[in-house]
Enzyme design. Structure first.
Site, short mmCIF file in Angstrom:
data_model
loop_
_atom_site.label_atom_id
_atom_site.label_comp_id
_atom_site.label_asym_id
_atom_site.label_seq_id
_atom_site.Cartn_x
_atom_site.Cartn_y
_atom_site.Cartn_z
N GLU A 73 36.65 37.04 35.06
CA GLU A 73 36.25 37.08 36.48
C GLU A 73 34.72 36.75 36.46
O GLU A 73 34.02 37.47 37.52
CB GLU A 73 36.54 38.18 37.61
CG GLU A 73 37.90 38.36 37.84
CD GLU A 73 38.42 39.13 38.74
OE1 GLU A 73 39.45 39.06 39.41
OE2 GLU A 73 37.70 40.24 38.80
N GLU B 215 46.16 37.89 37.53
CA GLU B 215 46.20 39.38 38.03
C GLU B 215 47.09 39.31 39.50
O GLU B 215 46.04 38.92 40.55
CB GLU B 215 44.78 39.91 38.29
CG GLU B 215 44.21 40.18 36.96
CD GLU B 215 43.04 40.92 37.01
OE1 GLU B 215 42.78 41.53 38.36
OE2 GLU B 215 42.11 41.32 36.18
#
Length: 279
Positions: free
Chosen positions: A158, A234
């Protein structure tokens, strides 16, 4: 050629269409005596893959000393996953978030007050390169190229939510390749236009992270990446608790409804978490 490749709209495993249906299991948060049981339950739930982060701060508690035993015996965990017939996604960072102290960055890195973590600062990249030099020889036998279960490896984590140092991301990507990782490499970012732009690499598969608004978030990924697999790296089915704070719960029915939307869209998924474990 990597075992896992991409087509215009999905994944291919050894040349055959394949959908990743994965769940996160952090070996370092689960007692080793429970690893086999948890991996079996993942398979019995219908998963074909499991995913884990690698905490740099535990594996290299001081510069140059690699730990791969006990709770950190990743080779054993990978063998157990393969014995259960599961593929594996590895996420070595260097930053892993993972609701883990400093995202897994070792505290000894901060002994140099001027170091810039998660950047192309040569002091930071040299430290991570040294870690990979020690770590990857022990893991290479477990990659699919060598008959093992690892079919893909994530570059950073991320990163678009943190910075935009593309040279740094390229360094991490090349560091893995230079040390013999032949498998598919991918990035993951929150499904946000700016995050995807800052955190992805040209020529590297981009994936997204989210817990809801499935159609909207997949559309953001498709706008960023017109071709290739749609993957939620995710899919947040729960949330972490702060010590002493309230317990966070997401109803199974709500999570299942969004998971159904995700799968109905033809996307691959990694459920975060399948088994959370504890600190």
């Amino acid at each position: 050629m990597p075992a896992l490749t991409t087509s215009s709209d999905g994944f291919l495993l050894h040349g055959e269409p394949f959908r990743i249906v994965s769940g996160a299991v952090h070996y370092f948060r689960v007692h080793p005596d429970q690893w086999a049981d948890r991996l079996r339950k993942a398979r019995l739930m219908g998963l074909n893959t499991v995913e884990t982060y690698l905490p740099w701060n535990l594996h290299e508690p001081e510069p140059g000393r690699l730990v791969l035993d006990g709770f950190l015996d990743l080779p054993r965990w990978l063998r157990l996953a393969q014995d259960e017939g599961l593929h594996v996604l590895l996420r070595p960072g260097p930053f892993i978030c993972a609701e883990w102290d400093d995202g897994g960055l070792p505290s000894w890195l901060l002994a140099d007050p001027g170091i810039r973590p998660r950047s192309s600062d040569p002091r930071f990249t040299a430290a991570f390169d040294g870690y990979l030099d020690r770590l990857l020889p022990a893991l290479r036998p477990f990659t699919a190229a060598h008959g093992g279960p690892v079919i893909a490896v994530q570059v950073e984590n991320e990163y678009g939510a943190y910075g935009d140092d593309t040279a740094y991301l390229k360094h991490v990507h090349q560091a893995l390749r230079d040390r013999g990782v032949e498998e598919l490499l991918y990035t993951c970012d929150q499904a946000d236009t700016e995050h995807l732009a800052a955190g992805s690499l040209p020529g590297t598969l981009a994936t997204v992270t989210f817990g809801g608004r499935v159609e909207e978030n997949l559309a953001a990924l498709r706008a960023h990446q017109p071709e290739g697999p749609l993957m939620c790296a995710e899919f947040w089915v729960g949330w972490f608790d702060h010590w002493g704070g309230p317990h966070h719960v997401r109803s199974a029915a709500d999570a299942a409804a969004d998971l159904d939307r995700l799968l109905s869209a033809g996307a691959s998924v990694n459920i975060y978490m399948f088994h959370g474990g504890t600190n």
